[in-house]
Design an enzyme around this catalytic site. Sequence first.
Site, PDB file in Angstrom:
ATOM      1  CE1 TYR A 164     -29.519 -19.846   4.230  1.00 30.35           C
ATOM      2  CE2 TYR A 164     -31.391 -18.806   5.322  1.00 30.35           C
ATOM      3  CZ  TYR A 164     -30.369 -19.742   5.314  1.00 30.35           C
ATOM      4  OH  TYR A 164     -30.205 -20.583   6.402  1.00 30.35           O
ATOM      5  CE  LYS A 168     -31.101 -23.090   4.238  1.00 35.30           C
ATOM      6  NZ  LYS A 168     -30.382 -24.386   4.224  1.00 35.30           N
TER       7      LYS A 168
HETATM    8  P1  NAD Z   1     -22.223 -23.077   9.768  1.00 30.58           P
HETATM    9  O1  NAD Z   1     -21.683 -22.005   8.905  1.00 30.58           O
HETATM   10  O2  NAD Z   1     -21.639 -23.274  11.109  1.00 30.58           O
HETATM   11  O3  NAD Z   1     -22.157 -24.492   9.034  1.00 30.58           O
HETATM   12  C1  NAD Z   1     -22.286 -24.661   7.655  1.00 30.58           C
HETATM   13  C2  NAD Z   1     -21.142 -25.542   7.187  1.00 30.58           C
HETATM   14  O4  NAD Z   1     -21.301 -25.803   5.786  1.00 30.58           O
HETATM   15  C3  NAD Z   1     -19.775 -24.864   7.355  1.00 30.58           C
HETATM   16  O5  NAD Z   1     -18.911 -25.708   8.098  1.00 30.58           O
HETATM   17  C4  NAD Z   1     -19.301 -24.656   5.918  1.00 30.58           C
HETATM   18  O6  NAD Z   1     -17.888 -24.771   5.768  1.00 30.58           O
HETATM   19  C5  NAD Z   1     -20.030 -25.754   5.184  1.00 30.58           C
HETATM   20  N1  NAD Z   1     -20.184 -25.455   3.755  1.00 30.58           N
HETATM   21  C6  NAD Z   1     -20.534 -24.272   3.195  1.00 30.58           C
HETATM   22  N2  NAD Z   1     -20.564 -24.387   1.867  1.00 30.58           N
HETATM   23  C7  NAD Z   1     -20.244 -25.667   1.571  1.00 30.58           C
HETATM   24  C8  NAD Z   1     -20.121 -26.389   0.358  1.00 30.58           C
HETATM   25  N3  NAD Z   1     -20.332 -25.801  -0.822  1.00 30.58           N
HETATM   26  N4  NAD Z   1     -19.795 -27.686   0.419  1.00 30.58           N
HETATM   27  C9  NAD Z   1     -19.551 -28.286   1.609  1.00 30.58           C
HETATM   28  N5  NAD Z   1     -19.640 -27.643   2.798  1.00 30.58           N
HETATM   29  C10 NAD Z   1     -19.977 -26.352   2.771  1.00 30.58           C
HETATM   30  O7  NAD Z   1     -23.795 -22.812   9.877  1.00 30.58           O
HETATM   31  P2  NAD Z   1     -24.977 -23.620  10.600  1.00 30.58           P
HETATM   32  O8  NAD Z   1     -25.762 -22.628  11.336  1.00 30.58           O
HETATM   33  O9  NAD Z   1     -24.482 -24.821  11.308  1.00 30.58           O
HETATM   34  O10 NAD Z   1     -25.859 -24.037   9.327  1.00 30.58           O
HETATM   35  C11 NAD Z   1     -26.159 -25.365   8.959  1.00 30.58           C
HETATM   36  C12 NAD Z   1     -27.384 -25.360   8.075  1.00 30.58           C
HETATM   37  O11 NAD Z   1     -28.522 -24.916   8.815  1.00 30.58           O
HETATM   38  C13 NAD Z   1     -27.307 -24.442   6.865  1.00 30.58           C
HETATM   39  O12 NAD Z   1     -27.925 -25.052   5.759  1.00 30.58           O
HETATM   40  C14 NAD Z   1     -28.086 -23.228   7.288  1.00 30.58           C
HETATM   41  O13 NAD Z   1     -28.593 -22.515   6.185  1.00 30.58           O
HETATM   42  C15 NAD Z   1     -29.166 -23.879   8.116  1.00 30.58           C
HETATM   43  N6  NAD Z   1     -29.819 -22.990   9.080  1.00 30.58           N
HETATM   44  C16 NAD Z   1     -29.182 -22.609  10.212  1.00 30.58           C
HETATM   45  C17 NAD Z   1     -29.841 -21.789  11.126  1.00 30.58           C
HETATM   46  C18 NAD Z   1     -29.219 -21.395  12.418  1.00 30.58           C
HETATM   47  O14 NAD Z   1     -29.916 -20.801  13.264  1.00 30.58           O
HETATM   48  N7  NAD Z   1     -27.957 -21.686  12.658  1.00 30.58           N
HETATM   49  C19 NAD Z   1     -31.141 -21.338  10.843  1.00 30.58           C
HETATM   50  C20 NAD Z   1     -31.770 -21.751   9.684  1.00 30.58           C
HETATM   51  C21 NAD Z   1     -31.099 -22.599   8.811  1.00 30.58           C
END
Ligand code: NAD
Length: 306
Positions: A164, A168
Amino acid sequence: MADSLRYDGQVVVVTGAGGGLGKAYALFFASRGAKVVINDLGGSFKGEGGNSKAADVVVNEIKAAGGEAVANYDSVENGDKIIETAIKAYGRIDILINNAGILRDISFKNMTDKDWDLIMAVHVTGAYRTTRAAWPHFRKQKYGRVINTTSAAGLFGSFGQANYSAAKLGLVGFTEVLAKEGAKYNIVANVIAPLAASRMTETVMPPEVLEQLKPQWVVPLVAVLTHKSNTHENGSIFEVGGGHVAKLRWERSQGLLLKADDSYTPGAVLKQWNKVTDFTNPTHPDGPNDFLGLLEKSMKLGPSEQ
Ligand code: NAD
């Protein structure tokens, strides 16, 4: 003014918009006049399975509030199909939010090729495919706004997340190139490292902390960066969450300049290691040519500098 930012007539694609941060972005843009493509594969946070429900729920919520949205259930690995949905439904694309993501956390010792490949496929190839498909439209209309999603894990490294973190940070490099190549076409690309309560974080943080980290608190920055009024922040990196927004940049130590000849030995470097690591008067490089400039200086040095 920021409170009245609007996106009327614009088409926004949000990947992974069935939940978490993606859903928050989608609801916001729809409430501010945009037509939104709600992409979500609907699988588990580990990238397994899939169903159309996640995207449909958000589309229905937007429509119920009087907004416009259409669902797309493709994996971002087939990002061209997601952009096709935007073009077929609305005839254009203005803003692309590359947000979809999964986790396959495991110690590096136990990491399998599958853990590695799946993370690269969704995060890096996924963002590449959607952006690649949107790019000709952006160039032709001389307008485009892209947000890529990195993570503190990518910027700093995080235990159990070699796959990851690599993916990233890859997205940071990707964004920097989009920013440089897109600038003359009014295509602006920035990258955010969010922190928010979602199914990704709900198992690793206590409820009282999660309460302070609503996905909605990430939205205002994304709104500002993707608005047509933003022409100056391009290729920038931000950390955002829980009401805090900050910009990050690279910092270079003063550094050691030695004449590049036979006297440039490991011992010569070791002797002045403090200079290599001295950050008292740092520089903030923003392009590959910056280092070349330093080399030119080094070439002019005499042996006395050693
Ligand atoms: P989340 O799991 O709620 O949302 C991610 C969404 O992406 C899900 O609805 C999932 O179904 C969808 N998804 C996964 N694989 C997919 C694919 N191949 N094609 C289409 N859709 C797909 O998580 P989140 O926390 O809302 O994360 C959103 C983004 O933010 C991600 O890229 C994550 O890595 C990044 N991120 C989040 C955090 C945090 O604190 N939540 C921190 C750093 C980075």
